[in-house]
Design a protein around this motif. Structure first.
Motif, mmCIF file in Angstrom:
data_model
loop_
_atom_site.group_PDB
_atom_site.id
_atom_site.type_symbol
_atom_site.label_atom_id
_atom_site.label_comp_id
_atom_site.label_asym_id
_atom_site.label_seq_id
_atom_site.Cartn_x
_atom_site.Cartn_y
_atom_site.Cartn_z
ATOM 1 N N VAL A 66 21.012 -10.116 -3.906
ATOM 2 C CA VAL A 66 20.071 -9.048 -4.212
ATOM 3 C C VAL A 66 18.730 -9.449 -3.590
ATOM 4 O O VAL A 66 18.156 -10.474 -3.951
ATOM 5 C CB VAL A 66 19.924 -8.853 -5.733
ATOM 6 N N VAL A 67 18.274 -8.662 -2.626
ATOM 7 C CA VAL A 67 17.136 -9.059 -1.805
ATOM 8 C C VAL A 67 15.921 -8.166 -2.030
ATOM 9 O O VAL A 67 16.043 -7.010 -2.446
ATOM 10 C CB VAL A 67 17.499 -9.053 -0.299
ATOM 11 N N SER A 68 14.771 -8.718 -1.737
ATOM 12 C CA SER A 68 13.533 -7.948 -1.710
ATOM 13 C C SER A 68 12.621 -8.574 -0.671
ATOM 14 O O SER A 68 12.934 -9.627 -0.107
ATOM 15 C CB SER A 68 12.866 -7.914 -3.087
ATOM 16 N N GLY A 69 11.513 -7.921 -0.425
ATOM 17 C CA GLY A 69 10.540 -8.473 0.505
ATOM 18 C C GLY A 69 9.450 -9.189 -0.265
ATOM 19 O O GLY A 69 9.672 -9.718 -1.350
ATOM 20 N N LEU A 70 8.259 -9.205 0.300
ATOM 21 C CA LEU A 70 7.090 -9.725 -0.393
ATOM 22 C C LEU A 70 6.252 -8.545 -0.876
ATOM 23 O O LEU A 70 6.459 -7.415 -0.448
ATOM 24 C CB LEU A 70 6.281 -10.625 0.537
ATOM 25 N N ALA A 71 5.320 -8.811 -1.767
ATOM 26 C CA ALA A 71 4.460 -7.747 -2.282
ATOM 27 C C ALA A 71 3.051 -7.924 -1.723
ATOM 28 O O ALA A 71 2.398 -8.930 -1.985
ATOM 29 C CB ALA A 71 4.437 -7.784 -3.803
ATOM 30 N N TRP A 72 2.630 -6.929 -0.952
ATOM 31 C CA TRP A 72 1.328 -6.986 -0.288
ATOM 32 C C TRP A 72 0.390 -5.924 -0.861
ATOM 33 O O TRP A 72 0.827 -4.845 -1.264
ATOM 34 C CB TRP A 72 1.497 -6.727 1.202
ATOM 35 N N SER A 73 -0.890 -6.213 -0.858
ATOM 36 C CA SER A 73 -1.881 -5.196 -1.218
ATOM 37 C C SER A 73 -2.037 -4.194 -0.079
ATOM 38 O O SER A 73 -2.265 -3.013 -0.307
ATOM 39 C CB SER A 73 -3.233 -5.842 -1.525
ATOM 40 N N SER A 74 -1.914 -4.665 1.143
ATOM 41 C CA SER A 74 -2.014 -3.787 2.313
ATOM 42 C C SER A 74 -0.829 -2.834 2.369
ATOM 43 O O SER A 74 0.322 -3.264 2.458
ATOM 44 C CB SER A 74 -2.049 -4.624 3.593
ATOM 45 N N ALA A 75 -1.097 -1.546 2.314
ATOM 46 C CA ALA A 75 -0.028 -0.543 2.363
ATOM 47 C C ALA A 75 0.729 -0.610 3.687
ATOM 48 O O ALA A 75 1.951 -0.411 3.724
ATOM 49 C CB ALA A 75 -0.608 0.847 2.159
ATOM 50 N N LEU A 76 0.003 -0.889 4.775
ATOM 51 C CA LEU A 76 0.638 -0.956 6.092
ATOM 52 C C LEU A 76 1.611 -2.130 6.175
ATOM 53 O O LEU A 76 2.754 -1.973 6.624
ATOM 54 C CB LEU A 76 -0.421 -1.071 7.190
ATOM 55 N N VAL A 77 1.175 -3.299 5.750
ATOM 56 C CA VAL A 77 2.045 -4.475 5.792
ATOM 57 C C VAL A 77 3.236 -4.277 4.857
ATOM 58 O O VAL A 77 4.366 -4.634 5.194
ATOM 59 C CB VAL A 77 1.267 -5.754 5.417
ATOM 60 N N GLN A 78 2.982 -3.684 3.678
ATOM 61 C CA GLN A 78 4.075 -3.425 2.750
ATOM 62 C C GLN A 78 5.106 -2.501 3.375
ATOM 63 O O GLN A 78 6.322 -2.714 3.248
ATOM 64 C CB GLN A 78 3.537 -2.795 1.465
ATOM 65 N N LYS A 79 4.642 -1.483 4.072
ATOM 66 C CA LYS A 79 5.537 -0.538 4.727
ATOM 67 C C LYS A 79 6.392 -1.239 5.777
ATOM 68 O O LYS A 79 7.613 -0.994 5.877
ATOM 69 C CB LYS A 79 4.726 0.590 5.378
ATOM 70 N N GLU A 80 5.778 -2.127 6.564
ATOM 71 C CA GLU A 80 6.506 -2.848 7.611
ATOM 72 C C GLU A 80 7.563 -3.778 7.014
ATOM 73 O O GLU A 80 8.689 -3.861 7.505
ATOM 74 C CB GLU A 80 5.520 -3.643 8.473
ATOM 75 N N ASN A 81 7.195 -4.481 5.933
ATOM 76 C CA ASN A 81 8.155 -5.383 5.299
ATOM 77 C C ASN A 81 9.301 -4.593 4.662
ATOM 78 O O ASN A 81 10.472 -4.960 4.765
ATOM 79 C CB ASN A 81 7.455 -6.245 4.257
ATOM 80 N N ASN A 82 8.964 -3.463 4.014
ATOM 81 C CA ASN A 82 10.000 -2.624 3.405
ATOM 82 C C ASN A 82 10.973 -2.075 4.443
ATOM 83 O O ASN A 82 12.180 -1.983 4.184
ATOM 84 C CB ASN A 82 9.359 -1.461 2.645
ATOM 85 N N LYS A 83 10.443 -1.705 5.599
ATOM 86 C CA LYS A 83 11.295 -1.161 6.653
ATOM 87 C C LYS A 83 12.279 -2.209 7.147
ATOM 88 O O LYS A 83 13.475 -1.918 7.364
ATOM 89 C CB LYS A 83 10.433 -0.662 7.816
ATOM 90 N N TYR A 84 11.803 -3.437 7.298
ATOM 91 C CA TYR A 84 12.693 -4.516 7.739
ATOM 92 C C TYR A 84 13.785 -4.770 6.705
ATOM 93 O O TYR A 84 14.972 -4.879 7.051
ATOM 94 C CB TYR A 84 11.895 -5.799 7.975
#
Length: 281
Positions: A66-84
């Motif tokens: 069960v995987v997740s990314g990291l949690a960023w305050s930056s919406a742009l960085v969060q979007k990029e990590n979520n997409k990956y």
């Protein structure tokens, strides 16, 4: 006892741009101090991709993760990590299930993301309060919690041990949230900062009835034994790879097998509880 179908309920993936020790180094992101300024960061960043994860899973007889990314305050960085992470989930949907990391800068948008989340890919939502500059009882995220309830999805709440921090993710705050939201399936990593053992108290046991705790305490696996003595059926095995202290999935597995707990409990923790909760094929 050898188990060949282990389920690791906590692993993380990071998009390519962020696999650099100098990423966002001049930002105010809390994660920079916690992760990117670690003395072993150069070794760590090499492990943050999907290829390394799958190779490690195969090596350690881990059938699902069960995987997740990291949690960023930056919406742009969060979007990029979520997409990956999403691309990895789609490519390896026979091995992986996800927790979605919301950006909480725009609550209306976050609610919409929850309502539109693909349940074939995601088990639920993960919130890491410390890194997202809030606490889990912040009133502004009430609409997000309601959306999670509506979708009947899990909520994973990062909770630190009392020796680590009081910023946004203490066991007390998590317990207060659970008291108010006992009809949500809640997942708490790191044994909830040992919140798991307070089910010894009948009143707390009742409050924790819908809560599962992840055994992601790689440097102190003896804590799993204590939690198991309270309740072996609400524990989910998780390594927190590649962000654990040992930078591998092997050591937590070996340490769990060495614990003086029954084979039935080991199988519950390594497979059965996660199978029942996440319904892997």
């Amino acid at each position: 006892m050898k188990i060949n179908r282990i389920i690791d309920c906590e692993v993380r993936l990071v998009h390519k741009k962020a696999r650099n020790k100098n990423f966002m180094k001049n930002s105010r992101e809390v994660i920079i101090k916690d992760i990117y300024k670690h003395k072993k960061i150069e070794r760590a960043v090499k492990l943050w991709d999907i290829e390394t994860l799958i190779k490690s899973m195969d090596k350690n007889s881990i059938k699902y993760a069960v995987v997740s990314g990291l949690a960023w305050s930056s919406a742009l960085v969060q979007k990029e990590n979520n997409k990956y992470v999403e691309n990895c989930l789609k490519k390896h949907n026979d091995r992986l299930l996800g927790f979605y990391n919301l950006s909480l800068n725009n609550i209306k948008k976050a609610v919409k993301e929850v309502l539109n989340l693909d349940k074939k890919l995601y088990a639920g939502i993960e919130i890491i309060p410390k890194w997202q500059n809030l606490n889990i009882n912040d009133k502004k995220i009430i609409p997000v919690v309601k959306a999670i309830k509506k979708r009947n999805m899990c909520l994973k709440i990062y909770t630190a041990h009392l020796t680590q921090t009081l910023d946004g993710d203490s066991p007390y705050r998590t317990l207060e949230f659970i008291k108010k939201n006992q009809n949500i399936k809640i997942i708490v990593p790191h044994l909830g900062g040992l919140l798991s053992i307070y089910a010894l108290l009948p009143k707390i046991k009742k409050i924790l009835k819908n809560v599962h705790f992840i055994t992601s305490v790689s440097s102190t696996m003896e804590m799993v034994k204590f939690s198991n003595e309270v309740n072996s059926k609400n524990l989910l095995f998780g390594t927190d790879f590649p962000f654990n202290h040992c930078f591998n999935q092997s050591e937590p597995i070996k340490k769990l097998h060495k614990l003086k707990i029954s084979n039935i409990s080991k199988k519950n923790i390594l497979i059965n509880n996660a199978q029942r909760l996440f319904k892997f094929k």
